[in-house]
Motif scaffolding. Structure first.
Motif, PDB file in Angstrom:
ATOM      1  N   ALA A  84       8.636  15.190  -5.329  1.00 38.19           N
ATOM      2  CA  ALA A  84       7.309  15.066  -5.941  1.00 38.19           C
ATOM      3  C   ALA A  84       6.467  16.320  -5.715  1.00 38.19           C
ATOM      4  O   ALA A  84       5.601  16.644  -6.526  1.00 38.19           O
ATOM      5  CB  ALA A  84       6.598  13.836  -5.376  1.00 38.19           C
ATOM      6  N   PRO A 141      -7.618   6.329  -3.646  1.00 39.26           N
ATOM      7  CA  PRO A 141      -6.530   6.261  -2.658  1.00 39.26           C
ATOM      8  C   PRO A 141      -6.670   7.275  -1.538  1.00 39.26           C
ATOM      9  O   PRO A 141      -6.368   6.978  -0.383  1.00 39.26           O
ATOM     10  CB  PRO A 141      -5.275   6.549  -3.491  1.00 39.26           C
ATOM     11  N   GLU A 142      -7.159   8.478  -1.876  1.00 38.01           N
ATOM     12  CA  GLU A 142      -7.224   9.514  -0.842  1.00 38.01           C
ATOM     13  C   GLU A 142      -8.291   9.191   0.209  1.00 38.01           C
ATOM     14  O   GLU A 142      -8.311   9.822   1.266  1.00 38.01           O
ATOM     15  CB  GLU A 142      -7.440  10.896  -1.470  1.00 38.01           C
ATOM     16  N   ARG A 153       0.213  17.983  -3.056  1.00 35.07           N
ATOM     17  CA  ARG A 153       0.232  17.403  -1.714  1.00 35.07           C
ATOM     18  C   ARG A 153       0.816  16.002  -1.830  1.00 35.07           C
ATOM     19  O   ARG A 153       0.352  15.183  -2.624  1.00 35.07           O
ATOM     20  CB  ARG A 153      -1.207  17.344  -1.194  1.00 35.07           C
ATOM     21  N   VAL A 154       1.807  15.710  -1.044  1.00 39.41           N
ATOM     22  CA  VAL A 154       2.519  14.443  -1.154  1.00 39.41           C
ATOM     23  C   VAL A 154       2.636  13.793   0.219  1.00 39.41           C
ATOM     24  O   VAL A 154       3.066  14.440   1.184  1.00 39.41           O
ATOM     25  CB  VAL A 154       3.921  14.665  -1.756  1.00 39.41           C
ATOM     26  N   MET A 212       0.711   4.229  -2.749  1.00 41.86           N
ATOM     27  CA  MET A 212       0.527   5.649  -2.437  1.00 41.86           C
ATOM     28  C   MET A 212       1.695   6.480  -2.981  1.00 41.86           C
ATOM     29  O   MET A 212       1.506   7.643  -3.356  1.00 41.86           O
ATOM     30  CB  MET A 212       0.377   5.855  -0.923  1.00 41.86           C
ATOM     31  N   ARG A 213       2.893   5.898  -3.033  1.00 38.48           N
ATOM     32  CA  ARG A 213       4.011   6.609  -3.659  1.00 38.48           C
ATOM     33  C   ARG A 213       3.705   6.891  -5.124  1.00 38.48           C
ATOM     34  O   ARG A 213       3.971   7.993  -5.625  1.00 38.48           O
ATOM     35  CB  ARG A 213       5.310   5.792  -3.540  1.00 38.48           C
ATOM     36  N   HIS A 240       0.718   7.115  -6.423  1.00 36.94           N
ATOM     37  CA  HIS A 240      -0.358   8.105  -6.416  1.00 36.94           C
ATOM     38  C   HIS A 240       0.186   9.523  -6.278  1.00 36.94           C
ATOM     39  O   HIS A 240      -0.288  10.460  -6.925  1.00 36.94           O
ATOM     40  CB  HIS A 240      -1.321   7.787  -5.277  1.00 36.94           C
ATOM     41  N   ASP A 241       1.201   9.678  -5.432  1.00 35.06           N
ATOM     42  CA  ASP A 241       1.779  11.001  -5.164  1.00 35.06           C
ATOM     43  C   ASP A 241       2.770  11.448  -6.232  1.00 35.06           C
ATOM     44  O   ASP A 241       3.177  12.619  -6.233  1.00 35.06           O
ATOM     45  CB  ASP A 241       2.549  10.984  -3.831  1.00 35.06           C
ATOM     46  N   GLY A 242       3.229  10.501  -7.054  1.00 36.89           N
ATOM     47  CA  GLY A 242       4.307  10.825  -7.982  1.00 36.89           C
ATOM     48  C   GLY A 242       5.680  10.778  -7.351  1.00 36.89           C
ATOM     49  O   GLY A 242       6.630  11.338  -7.888  1.00 36.89           O
ATOM     50  N   ARG A 243       5.795  10.094  -6.197  1.00 39.48           N
ATOM     51  CA  ARG A 243       7.119   9.919  -5.588  1.00 39.48           C
ATOM     52  C   ARG A 243       7.901   8.833  -6.319  1.00 39.48           C
ATOM     53  O   ARG A 243       7.312   7.894  -6.865  1.00 39.48           O
ATOM     54  CB  ARG A 243       6.980   9.504  -4.112  1.00 39.48           C
ATOM     55  N   ALA A 244       9.215   8.923  -6.276  1.00 39.73           N
ATOM     56  CA  ALA A 244      10.057   7.875  -6.851  1.00 39.73           C
ATOM     57  C   ALA A 244       9.852   6.581  -6.075  1.00 39.73           C
ATOM     58  O   ALA A 244       9.607   6.608  -4.874  1.00 39.73           O
ATOM     59  CB  ALA A 244      11.523   8.293  -6.786  1.00 39.73           C
ATOM     60  N   LEU A 265      -8.546   6.064   1.447  1.00 40.48           N
ATOM     61  CA  LEU A 265      -8.103   4.878   2.186  1.00 40.48           C
ATOM     62  C   LEU A 265      -7.796   5.165   3.652  1.00 40.48           C
ATOM     63  O   LEU A 265      -8.170   4.361   4.526  1.00 40.48           O
ATOM     64  CB  LEU A 265      -6.900   4.243   1.475  1.00 40.48           C
ATOM     65  N   PRO A 266      -7.132   6.295   3.990  1.00 44.32           N
ATOM     66  CA  PRO A 266      -6.911   6.555   5.426  1.00 44.32           C
ATOM     67  C   PRO A 266      -8.211   6.550   6.223  1.00 44.32           C
ATOM     68  O   PRO A 266      -8.271   5.987   7.313  1.00 44.32           O
ATOM     69  CB  PRO A 266      -6.242   7.937   5.430  1.00 44.32           C
ATOM     70  N   ARG A 290      18.405  14.935  -5.603  1.00 44.24           N
ATOM     71  CA  ARG A 290      17.107  14.868  -6.271  1.00 44.24           C
ATOM     72  C   ARG A 290      16.619  16.216  -6.774  1.00 44.24           C
ATOM     73  O   ARG A 290      15.825  16.280  -7.713  1.00 44.24           O
ATOM     74  CB  ARG A 290      16.050  14.267  -5.332  1.00 44.24           C
ATOM     75  N   LEU A 312       0.143   3.855   6.166  1.00 48.74           N
ATOM     76  CA  LEU A 312       0.071   3.951   4.703  1.00 48.74           C
ATOM     77  C   LEU A 312       1.179   4.833   4.136  1.00 48.74           C
ATOM     78  O   LEU A 312       1.323   4.911   2.916  1.00 48.74           O
ATOM     79  CB  LEU A 312      -1.289   4.532   4.286  1.00 48.74           C
ATOM     80  N   LEU A 351       0.831  -1.204   0.000  1.00 50.92           N
ATOM     81  CA  LEU A 351       0.000   0.000   0.000  1.00 50.92           C
ATOM     82  C   LEU A 351       0.865   1.254   0.000  1.00 50.92           C
ATOM     83  O   LEU A 351       0.538   2.246  -0.666  1.00 50.92           O
ATOM     84  CB  LEU A 351      -0.942  -0.013   1.212  1.00 50.92           C
ATOM     85  N   GLU A 352       1.986   1.219   0.727  1.00 46.05           N
ATOM     86  CA  GLU A 352       2.906   2.368   0.700  1.00 46.05           C
ATOM     87  C   GLU A 352       3.422   2.620  -0.717  1.00 46.05           C
ATOM     88  O   GLU A 352       3.500   3.773  -1.162  1.00 46.05           O
ATOM     89  CB  GLU A 352       4.089   2.126   1.646  1.00 46.05           C
ATOM     90  N   TRP A 369      -0.105  10.312   4.669  1.00 43.72           N
ATOM     91  CA  TRP A 369      -1.157   9.292   4.668  1.00 43.72           C
ATOM     92  C   TRP A 369      -1.266   8.552   5.990  1.00 43.72           C
ATOM     93  O   TRP A 369      -2.022   7.583   6.091  1.00 43.72           O
ATOM     94  CB  TRP A 369      -0.929   8.308   3.520  1.00 43.72           C
ATOM     95  N   ARG A 395      12.351  12.176  -1.586  1.00 45.08           N
ATOM     96  CA  ARG A 395      11.414  11.774  -2.640  1.00 45.08           C
ATOM     97  C   ARG A 395      10.120  12.572  -2.551  1.00 45.08           C
ATOM     98  O   ARG A 395       9.543  12.963  -3.569  1.00 45.08           O
ATOM     99  CB  ARG A 395      11.061  10.284  -2.504  1.00 45.08           C
TER     100      ARG A 395
END
Lengths: 365, 365
Positions: B280, A229-230, B179-180, A205-206, A208-212, A232-233, B324, B187, A201-202, B183, B276
């Motif tokens: 993002a 996803p938003e 927003r990154v 969510m990465r 979803h956020d556009g994190r690497a 889920l919390p 980064r 999560l 799930l992490e 969660w 990261r």
């Protein structure tokens, strides 16, 4: 491991009953109390305490209550005693030779059981011997019998338990039980179902956020399973069974692993954690040299629902185990915790229990 | 950023009050509502909406209640209105030009505020403009003002928020807020206080079990902090503030990092997660080439209690950010979320708010 054999076990030291009848059959009773209910098994005691035939079994979906005094003895007995007496009537016996009650949380929540089970069981079923065991011990015995080695039980959580030759009971490092992890989803259970699901799930969510380091395939599975996803919390945090919710996503990680490198990496890391736990629980980890000489090094069994994921997890686990415990055979569990409880009771009836009795994980009263 | 200046802002379009007096001073009110209480700040509006002098402030340790309808508007107003009126009397004013209420959970828990604040504030304080902001937005503005860039807020949790030049409000990727994470501890919140503390406790329990990869120094800190390791599950799981308990161990990880490679690795991984998230959230991540040409690429601010750990975390974070987000200046936060709320209100009073108004993280009513 042995053919059905109705002979009484000479090692148990019982005098045969008088009269012209065949030697009496002794019966052992195993009880498995866990979150999904209560199960019992009644079977004849064979030579050296091995079960001598397929047992009769009974199952209740109602779990034993856990209250302020821990596992509620009266409630458990209210289910177990009538059921055991019915099974005894079915086999034409009046009493059992030994009982083993295995329960989740026995070590920490077993005070009420320790206080009330001996007398109540003696009155109703007349056993000579009684064992109280943590569910990890009954899982061990179900999987490996009394062989030395270790069992990894991975479901929502993850715990490893090992025992083997050494310096004697009470020495947790060498002679007693070696209990490893099982600390719950915020302190450990590393590599278990909640751990795998949370990591999946992490990673979703990465993405979803556009994190690497995110996983688009896992994000798709999250959306298919839980919705946006938003949200889920708001679904997860109010629940009391959060670890189970996390673990429910573990199979999705398994499904993605063949094509998604992020999911595959999660399962490799889970496998590494599981192998570390197995290594720490295993008695006298053999060196490669020892294993090459063909010593009996014991066996390692994998048990629990997480391994139903199959190759995506079991493959990496076997590779890591080959690296950390070279020469140790990795086996399927021969039986479940109920079979383990019955096996402990049978061994006890035959005075053939060789496992360490430490008063915490396994106690004989 | 600007010297105190009691002049009314011509851009705000107010007619000077009639009569021989000096031009009227307009006041802005900032409100910061969070888990540790409610704070307000009242200050004069300077040119282009910058605060024109040190504000008067007031603080209540009583947090706004969160009930079924989210953040309770009546309770919050019951604290804010009398305090704001007292501060207004102190400066000899009768009304404020604009108000910004920043609150933790505004996006998901702000329905009652959106329903009741406009009328109640208008009746009591008479503002022309009202903004409702998530605490991430007030943290952003407190740290960076209205400059483009991103803020990483790391306490028990971890969230990054960025904004900058782009295609316009509502476009989360380029023109709105990015927003990154944030969660929560199961999560995400990766690299935040609960994340660091949990990783430290897991490493301690690995050492306790004899698993590979454990940390004896962290185990010693666990024992000094919580007592016997096997009792920690019983201390942690029954609590409702589990993330805070985990985060309370994060400073111990920081203390061990200089000499313990396991603790140092945890902080390097936390720094990687934080970088990261910053990457993002940052608008238009510049290439090295762009940065070399001296473009204004915006700034990145680190804020929140976790960074009080200092060098053991901030060092790796700055190294990861340099990798980064090369060329992006990393700054200390100029002010806190209360300063941010006041800044939004001042900008609103001067019609100088340039931040994206998206109706979720920042809403103008």
């Amino acid at each position: 491991m042995s053919a059905p054999d109705p002979q009484p076990d000479p090692a148990a030291g019982h005098a045969p009953e008088p009269g012209p009848r065949a030697p009496a059959v002794h019966y052992a009773l195993g009880v498995d109390s866990g979150g999904s209910g209560v199960r019992i098994a009644l079977g004849p005691v064979g030579p050296r305490g091995a079960p001598a035939a397929e047992p009769l079994t009974w199952h209740s979906p109602t779990p034993a209550l856990v209250g302020k005094r821990g596992i509620d003895a009266a409630g458990l007995l209210g289910q177990v005693l009538p059921a055991a007496q019915r099974l005894l009537r079915q086999v034409g016996a009046e009493r059992v030779a030994a009982v083993c009650v295995g329960a989740a949380g026995m070590a920490s929540l077993g005070d009420d059981l320790r206080a009330h089970l001996p007398t109540a069981l003696a009155d109703a079923l007349g056993p000579r011997r009684l064992a109280l065991a943590a569910d990890g011990v009954t899982a061990y015995v179900g999987a490996l019998g009394q062989r030395p080695g270790a069992v990894v039980a991975a479901g929502t959580g993850m715990i490893a338990l090992g025992t083997g030759p050494g310096t004697g009971p009470g020495d947790k490092r060498h002679g007693g039980w070696r209990r490893v992890d099982g600390w719950g989803h915020l302190l450990g259970d590393c590599g278990g179902g909640a751990w795998v699901g949370r990591a999946g799930l992490e990673a979703a969510m990465r993405a979803h956020d556009g994190r690497a380091g995110g996983s688009q395939p896992l994000l798709s599975r999250l959306e298919a399973t839980f919705g946006p996803p938003e949200h889920l919390p708001g679904l997860l945090y109010p629940r009391s069974d959060r670890p189970a919710v996390l673990a429910s996503f573990a199979p999705e990680v398994g499904r993605c692993a063949a094509t998604d490198p992020v999911a595959a990496a999660i399962l490799r890391e889970a496998a590494d954690h599981i192998a570390r736990a197995a290594q720490a629980a295993f008695p006298h980890p053999p060196t490669t040299g020892q294993a090459a000489h063909g010593d009996d090094v014991g066996a390692l069994a994998l048990t629990g629902g997480l391994f139903r994921m199959g190759a995506p997890l079991v493959g990496p686990v076997r590779r890591e185990l080959a690296r950390r415990l070279p020469g140790v055979p990795v086996t399927e569990a021969a039986g479940d915790p109920l079979a383990g409880a019955l096996r402990v009771a049978s061994a006890l009836a035959a005075d053939a229990l060789r496992l360490p009795v430490d008063g915490e994980l396994l106690q004989v009263l």
